[in-house]
Design a protein around this motif. Structure first.
Motif, PDB file in Angstrom:
ATOM      1  N   LEU A  50       0.829  -1.203   0.000  1.00 56.70           N
ATOM      2  CA  LEU A  50       0.000   0.000   0.000  1.00 56.70           C
ATOM      3  C   LEU A  50       0.866   1.257   0.000  1.00 56.70           C
ATOM      4  O   LEU A  50       0.597   2.215  -0.726  1.00 56.70           O
ATOM      5  CB  LEU A  50      -0.934   0.011   1.215  1.00 56.70           C
ATOM      6  N   VAL A  51       1.915   1.244   0.808  1.00 56.92           N
ATOM      7  CA  VAL A  51       2.822   2.400   0.859  1.00 56.92           C
ATOM      8  C   VAL A  51       3.503   2.570  -0.491  1.00 56.92           C
ATOM      9  O   VAL A  51       3.623   3.688  -0.999  1.00 56.92           O
ATOM     10  CB  VAL A  51       3.854   2.251   1.997  1.00 56.92           C
ATOM     11  N   LYS A  52       3.917   1.468  -1.080  1.00 57.06           N
ATOM     12  CA  LYS A  52       4.567   1.527  -2.395  1.00 57.06           C
ATOM     13  C   LYS A  52       3.627   2.124  -3.443  1.00 57.06           C
ATOM     14  O   LYS A  52       4.068   2.788  -4.378  1.00 57.06           O
ATOM     15  CB  LYS A  52       5.012   0.120  -2.807  1.00 57.06           C
ATOM     16  N   SER A  53       2.338   1.933  -3.265  1.00 54.63           N
ATOM     17  CA  SER A  53       1.333   2.457  -4.198  1.00 54.63           C
ATOM     18  C   SER A  53       0.873   3.869  -3.817  1.00 54.63           C
ATOM     19  O   SER A  53      -0.178   4.315  -4.270  1.00 54.63           O
ATOM     20  CB  SER A  53       0.131   1.518  -4.242  1.00 54.63           C
ATOM     21  N   ASP A  54       1.644   4.543  -2.964  1.00 56.41           N
ATOM     22  CA  ASP A  54       1.336   5.913  -2.527  1.00 56.41           C
ATOM     23  C   ASP A  54       0.017   6.013  -1.774  1.00 56.41           C
ATOM     24  O   ASP A  54      -0.717   6.990  -1.895  1.00 56.41           O
ATOM     25  CB  ASP A  54       1.356   6.890  -3.701  1.00 56.41           C
ATOM     26  N   LEU A  55      -0.297   5.006  -0.996  1.00 54.10           N
ATOM     27  CA  LEU A  55      -1.503   4.992  -0.172  1.00 54.10           C
ATOM     28  C   LEU A  55      -1.128   5.001   1.315  1.00 54.10           C
ATOM     29  O   LEU A  55      -1.669   4.245   2.125  1.00 54.10           O
ATOM     30  CB  LEU A  55      -2.368   3.781  -0.506  1.00 54.10           C
ATOM     31  N   LEU A  56      -0.182   5.865   1.678  1.00 53.95           N
ATOM     32  CA  LEU A  56       0.349   5.902   3.032  1.00 53.95           C
ATOM     33  C   LEU A  56      -0.732   6.118   4.098  1.00 53.95           C
ATOM     34  O   LEU A  56      -0.759   5.369   5.078  1.00 53.95           O
ATOM     35  CB  LEU A  56       1.458   6.954   3.136  1.00 53.95           C
ATOM     36  N   PRO A  57      -1.638   7.084   3.956  1.00 49.45           N
ATOM     37  CA  PRO A  57      -2.666   7.249   4.999  1.00 49.45           C
ATOM     38  C   PRO A  57      -3.533   5.996   5.185  1.00 49.45           C
ATOM     39  O   PRO A  57      -3.830   5.604   6.312  1.00 49.45           O
ATOM     40  CB  PRO A  57      -3.504   8.432   4.501  1.00 49.45           C
ATOM     41  N   PHE A  58      -3.925   5.367   4.089  1.00 44.33           N
ATOM     42  CA  PHE A  58      -4.719   4.147   4.182  1.00 44.33           C
ATOM     43  C   PHE A  58      -3.890   3.029   4.823  1.00 44.33           C
ATOM     44  O   PHE A  58      -4.405   2.257   5.640  1.00 44.33           O
ATOM     45  CB  PHE A  58      -5.209   3.728   2.795  1.00 44.33           C
ATOM     46  N   ALA A  59      -2.612   2.943   4.470  1.00 41.98           N
ATOM     47  CA  ALA A  59      -1.733   1.919   5.045  1.00 41.98           C
ATOM     48  C   ALA A  59      -1.620   2.090   6.558  1.00 41.98           C
ATOM     49  O   ALA A  59      -1.623   1.107   7.301  1.00 41.98           O
ATOM     50  CB  ALA A  59      -0.348   1.988   4.394  1.00 41.98           C
ATOM     51  N   ARG A  60      -1.523   3.327   7.017  1.00 37.34           N
ATOM     52  CA  ARG A  60      -1.446   3.585   8.463  1.00 37.34           C
ATOM     53  C   ARG A  60      -2.709   3.097   9.166  1.00 37.34           C
ATOM     54  O   ARG A  60      -2.639   2.472  10.230  1.00 37.34           O
ATOM     55  CB  ARG A  60      -1.251   5.071   8.723  1.00 37.34           C
TER      56      ARG A  60
END
Length: 96
Positions: free
Chosen positions: A44-54
């Protein structure tokens, strides 16, 4: 130190988690059930979805399996937490 190094860190972590998960699955080790969610968060972080990953990470680590996880898995969890701090914290930490 820049954002590109952060992305390389994320990619490296993803590759290590993928290899470890494949190893655990091949040996039918139940620890794969802990590695899989860490791998998913990293993707998810690799896909630029950092807030969702958190958000997803908080839901995952509240499970009971983490209370009895092996030390090396807890170390990987710490690396995922470091990654979840984001590129700004990563760059700041590596400059200091």
């Amino acid at each position: 130190m820049d954002v590109q190094e952060y992305h390389l860190y994320v990619l490296n972590l993803e590759q290590r988690l993928q290899a470890l998960q494949n190893e655990y699955i091949a040996s039918r080790n139940d620890t794969a059930q802990l590695i899989g969610p860490l791998l998913a968060i990293t993707m998810l972080v690799k896909s630029d979805l950092l807030p969702f990953a958190r958000d997803r990470y908080q839901a995952i680590v509240s499970g009971p399996d983490w209370k009895i996880a092996e030390d090396h898995v807890l170390k990987l969890r710490e690396e995922v937490e470091y990654m979840l701090a984001g590129p700004g914290a990563f760059i700041k930490q590596n400059q200091g």
